[in-house]
Scaffold this active site. Sequence first.
Site, PDB file in Angstrom:
ATOM      1  CB  SER A   1      -0.964  -0.039   1.183  1.00 15.20           C
ATOM      2  OG  SER A   1      -1.958   0.943   1.079  1.00 15.20           O
TER       3      SER A   1
ATOM      4  CG  ASP B   1       5.929  25.235   0.951  1.00 18.24           C
ATOM      5  OD1 ASP B   1       5.104  24.507   1.540  1.00 18.24           O
ATOM      6  OD2 ASP B   1       6.742  25.973   1.557  1.00 18.24           O
TER       7      ASP B   1
ATOM      8  CG  HIS C   1      -5.517  -2.298  -0.355  1.00 22.96           C
ATOM      9  ND1 HIS C   1      -4.844  -1.665  -1.378  1.00 22.96           N
ATOM     10  CD2 HIS C   1      -4.962  -1.844   0.804  1.00 22.96           C
ATOM     11  CE1 HIS C   1      -3.932  -0.853  -0.863  1.00 22.96           C
ATOM     12  NE2 HIS C   1      -3.980  -0.947   0.450  1.00 22.96           N
TER      13      HIS C   1
END
Length: 424
Positions: A145, A350, A403
């Site tokens: 993951s 940023d 998953h």
Amino acid sequence: MNRPLSYVLDGVLCEPRLFTVPLDHRQPEGPALTLFGRTLCRKDKLDADLPWLLYLQGGPGFGAPRPTNQNGWLKRALQEFRVLLLDQRGTGHSTPVSADALAHLSPSEQADYLSHFRADDIVRDAELIRAELSPHRPWSLLGQSFGGFCCLTYLSLFPAALHEVYITGGIPPLGRRAEEVYRATYRRVADKNRAFFSRFPHAQAIANRLANHLHSHEVRLPNGQRLTVEQLQQQGLDLGASGAFEGLYFLLEDAFIGERINPAFLYQVQAMQPFNAHPIFAILHEAIYCEGSASDWAAERVRAEHPELAWAPGQDFAFTGEMIFPWMFEQFRELVPLKEAAHLLAKKADWGPLYDPAQLARNPVPVACAVYADDMYVEFDFCRDTLKGLGSSRAWITNEYEHNGLRADGEQILDRLIRLNRDR
């Protein structure tokens, strides 16, 4: 923290290790963090010249697995590797992040501190550790993951340090903003809701009743936190894991005793909520998708496009998935003190780069990936797009697993990936 003693587990020598790394790798002489790792090697292979395999855990914000025996993917790995289970910075025993630990900092200082807990810093930590454990030999990675996201960051920053890479359910969506990710994963969550309520039609009436009860009554969890409809919706977090449908149905089935909420249900809900114990998961989840842009609460903004996942009295209830919302920092007890810092990080524009597309395109390191076609958390189409630009990669695309395939059938999955990498 004193260094714990080594021990033997199911024929495996387990050696807890401590490492020191800088909080900010651009300022190596500045504040430091203590990281915890656990090295594992089969006792019958202690004298063998085995290469190292670093396991990178999913999340972000969760510590490494605590093995109780030699099984699953670990059993396969220990046949030919020494394994390092690393608590990534801020998790487990690695200078863990909590509201209490950050209470002495202002919100802006908290946000600055937490900005150093993404994949780029995790990878730089790992490279310092490799220089200590395997200074003359590249090591291999297994990323599950979010750990797979870290693998591609590692391939971007330090490709010469890597021998092989294995990724399960963790190919990042390169070049896509957070809102694109949630636009795709909300559709997967809606699919899972339809499948769940189709399989257990009676669950819809229970969920509707429960949502209406929470809306009109003040219900407290054992820790004193009020349980809200929004939190109930988040119990869909695990809908993309094998066996989750049954577990969620049994949870709803136990919700009421007559007209009252079942106390056992409340204890179970509290145990299933990961956010109080793992604040990084909430604080930095959206930031894992940010390079030079702010997340600006992307999941909250995109949710407006999916009215079927909203709820109001008289409306059918639906679960949400792996999404983080600003209201969580008003409801979850351990997140409330970090509310202002979370808002500052959501507005932070940023963020530095996490990947180097040019380096990944010319990547020489063998990469084998298990890509789950029905993954609720990692969009399949985005995985394919990323893999097109990842050199030396091979993918096993399957709908046999959800998953959590590595946890469900790790020995077979890792064995297949090892053969995929070696059979070139």
